[in-house]
Each structure stands twice: as C-alpha cells, then as structure tokens.
Design an enzyme around this catalytic site. Structure first.
Site, PDB file in Angstrom:
ATOM      1  N   ASP A 104       0.824  -1.214   0.000  1.00  0.00           N
ATOM      2  CA  ASP A 104       0.000   0.000   0.000  1.00  0.00           C
ATOM      3  C   ASP A 104       0.858   1.264   0.000  1.00  0.00           C
ATOM      4  O   ASP A 104       0.363   2.350  -0.293  1.00  0.00           O
ATOM      5  CB  ASP A 104      -0.900   0.049   1.241  1.00  0.00           C
ATOM      6  CG  ASP A 104      -1.690  -1.219   1.432  1.00  0.00           C
ATOM      7  OD1 ASP A 104      -2.148  -1.780   0.423  1.00  0.00           O
ATOM      8  OD2 ASP A 104      -1.831  -1.670   2.587  1.00  0.00           O
ATOM      9  N   ASP A 188       5.407  -7.600  13.893  1.00  0.00           N
ATOM     10  CA  ASP A 188       6.483  -6.743  13.395  1.00  0.00           C
ATOM     11  C   ASP A 188       7.239  -6.088  14.542  1.00  0.00           C
ATOM     12  O   ASP A 188       8.466  -5.933  14.489  1.00  0.00           O
ATOM     13  CB  ASP A 188       5.944  -5.692  12.422  1.00  0.00           C
ATOM     14  CG  ASP A 188       4.746  -4.932  12.966  1.00  0.00           C
ATOM     15  OD1 ASP A 188       4.204  -5.327  14.023  1.00  0.00           O
ATOM     16  OD2 ASP A 188       4.338  -3.943  12.326  1.00  0.00           O
TER      17      ASP A 188
END
Length: 412
Positions: A104, A188
C-alpha cells in the site's frame, strides 16, 4: 512462480513486498521501487502475492516481465496475515540488506541509496528511514535528527517497531530470525525489537523522507485488526523478549514503556466505561500477570500521570478506581494542578487525589512534561544535594565574596 534472470553479483538490497488485494495502491508502490536512485543493478524485488482476488498477482507478474530490476514473484494461498509472505520473501532474498515494503505504501526516490549508505558507513544492522503518513498518522518523535548510532534506551526509536526498516540480512540469517506467524498482531514489533536488541546498532536517517505510509480509503490494510485478546498476546510476547535480553533495572524499565503504553494501556482507555462487565474483568485478568512480572514504580516515573494511574489501578486489581479515571478521561475533564511536597512539586488532581488510603500522592506527581488544557507543565529536575564538604566550601566562598563586596569602611 515467475523468475526473471538475475545478475551474478549479490544485490545491495532486496525489497520484499507482501501483497494482498493491493490494487490500485500497488502501482505506485512498484513505481517508487523502480524510481530508486540506487539503480536497478544494486537491488532486487521479491514479491509474494498472498492469495489476492483483485488482480494483484497478475499485475506483479506483468511488472516483473518489463522492469529492469531482477524480480521474483511468488503466488500462494492466503495466509491470513503479513508474517507468512514476509518470511517467504526473506527466504528467497539475496541482498546484503532487506527492506520490507508494504504494497500500500511507497518510497521516496533516494530512500534505499541513503539507507544503504548509512548502514555501510555506520556498520549498523538496522537503519530507520524517516516515515510520514499519507491519509493517516505516523510517529514523529524519532525523526528529529540523523544519527549514525542511536541509543535504544534513551532515544525514541523504541516507539517505531514497524517492519518498514532496512535490516542487514546477515543478522537475520545468523540469528534465524523470522516473523512469528502464530502472533496475530504485533509480530512486526517483536521482530524489530529483537533486531534492535541483538544487532550491531541502529541508525536513523531523518533528513529525508524515505517512506510514505498510506492509509487506504477502503481501510483494507493487510494487517488484521483482531480482537482485544490479540493485543494482550502481543504485549506478553514483547515484554517477554525485552526481559529475556535486558536484566531488571533502569534500561529494562525504559524499554518496557513501549509495550505498556502503546500495546497494553489502550485496552484500558475511556472506552472501558461502556464495555460489558465481563469484558472488563477479562481484560483485568489478562493484564494481571503482566503487571506482576514487569511493572515497577521506576517504570511509572517515565509515564504521564493518567497513564501511571491507570496502570497502578490494574496492578492493584482496582477496576472501580480505574473506571473512575476512565470516565474522567472520557468526559475530557482537566485535572487541577496542585503543588505538594518539600520542595513543592506539581501534581495533577485526577479522581481520588488526596485519598491516601487509595492511591498515594506520588502517583499523581508530574514526572514528565505534560500538556493540560493548553498549559505546559514541566517536571522538576532532580538536583542531587551537594555533599557536606561541598556545602562548607560554598558557604565559605559566599562569606569571602560578601566581605569583598562590602564598602571599604565596613571591612575589618
């Protein structure tokens, strides 16, 4: 799997892109890779289509067929999150460095050239490039200056744990690092914090916007939202990692601020007031072992007053007090500033202030800079009391100076 011919030499950087239903954002994403000033001969793209249904996979293969950048495209069934595609891409990467680029988002043109140069110059294993948000917010406090070696414990780099960093691949391979595919949110943060803790330093490139973090209009980000229990799983994993590598003390407390404030505390915000009693009780039960294992009063000194108060209520199992504070925040009330102690120190009079049998006054003391109703409230600096010998010397010096300044007629 589509595989383009490759250069024989090792690329400087592998750009790993995990993509799921990423059109049309993927177009700009790939264009930004192709526009990199580092040059096509110094990089490669490893793209993993995670079971897309909107033509993402076909576009990746079309782009691979016409770009000068060596590019590999892998298509796989949907894995349910970003960890699987990232791990697959990492296993195929050949570069000295890897960068995890979300489909994105997009790069600034000089991003890879600047970050690779920084990593090579500083010899660090992780390089952070300045991130700005597009149609969404992005953390800002860590981009004040470019730093070749940032201190993990005193700087704000601990507040940016997304995967959009440049990592030295040798570190990841040597440590066998991978994204935890069982963790449904915060994977993450776990990965990045481990690289911070176990790698050879972290650099910051703050004088150039390297990465544009895009907020999709359809809100169909690859990362899953998930339920609140996943947030506790994430906090538990990150706290455990920090505790494993940093012994108890000020350095651990400084790092623990991140999972306590960013991951755990939002579960006990103003919205707690309207949640069902069983949800509140469940959240308290999930937080209790984390508070017992990792919370310290010294850690609380790093926090704003309302943050510290809520966490102390959780630690004490006082949901009733917590709800009073949450309601105060929900109603956007402003606490009165009260000075207490010797010397007087600023305190913020949130609910139950002054009730010594409930929460001590020290829990309400301002220990970091705060803004209340447009007012900036500074935490007093703790100046160490001089030793007895130094106090005697100072007193004698003042006496001598006083005598020298006195009119001549009055001098003895």
């Amino acid at each position: 799997m589509a595989d383009m011919p490759r250069k024989n030499h090792e690329p400087d950087v592998s750009v790993i892109i995990g993509a799921y239903d990423a059109m049309p954002y993927l177009v700009r994403c790939l264009e930004s890779v192709e526009a990199q000033t580092i040059g096509a001969d110094r990089m490669e793209i490893v793209a993993v289509d995670d079971g897309s249904t909107d033509g993402t996979g076909a576009f990746l293969e079309e782009f691979a067929a016409r770009t000068e950048i060596p590019m590999r495209v892998v298509r796989q069934p949907n894995s349910g999150g970003p960890s699987g595609p990232r791990n697959r891409g990492l296993g195929l990467a050949r570069g000295r460095y890897v960068f995890f680029l979300d489909a994105d988002d997009y790069f600034g043109e000089e991003a890879l050239e600047r970050m690779v140069a920084m990593g090579d110059r500083a010899g660090t294993d992780v390089v952070l490039g300045k991130i700005v948000g597009v149609n969404r917010g992005a953390a800002k406090s860590m981009w004040k200056e470019t730093v070749e070696r940032a201190d993990l414990f005193s700087s704000n780099i601990k507040f940016t744990l997304s995967a959009q960093k440049l990592f030295r691949r040798d570190l990841l391979v040597r440590l066998g690092m991978a994204f935890d595919e069982k963790l449904k949110t915060g994977e993450d943060a776990l990965f990045t914090m481990e690289a911070y803790l176990r790698g050879n330093g972290v650099s910051v490139v703050a004088d150039y916007t390297c990465y544009y973090l895009v907020g999709r209009e359809d809100r169909n980000q690859m990362t899953k939202k998930g339920g609140y229990t996943r947030r506790f799983d994430s906090a538990r994993a990150l706290m455990g990692l920090i505790a494993e590598h940093v012994p108890p003390g000020p350095r651990r407390d400084a790092l623990m601020v991140r999972p306590f404030v960013i991951t755990l505390l939002p579960q006990f915000g103003p919205g707690l007031v309207k949640q069902k009693p069983e949800v509140r009780e469940r959240k308290m039960a999930l937080a209790a072992p984390l508070m017992k294992a990792y919370w310290t009063p010294e850690l609380g000194r790093h926090l704003k007053v309302d943050e510290r108060l809520r966490l102390m209520c959780i630690a004490e199992g006082r949901l009733d007090l917590l709800l009073d504070i949450a309601a105060f925040l929900r109603d956007k009330k402003e606490p009165e500033t009260v000075r207490r102690g010797n010397p007087p120190r600023p305190h913020l009079a949130y609910p139950h202030f002054g009730e010594s049998s409930v929460l001590p006054d020290s829990a309400y003391e301002v220990t970091v800079t705060e803004w209340v109703g447009g007012r900036r409230i500074e935490a007093p600096r703790n100046k160490p009391r001089p030793s007895f010998a130094r106090r005697v010397v100072r007193k004698a010096r003042r006496s001598v100076l006083s005598a020298l300044r006195a009119p001549r007629a009055h001098r003895v």
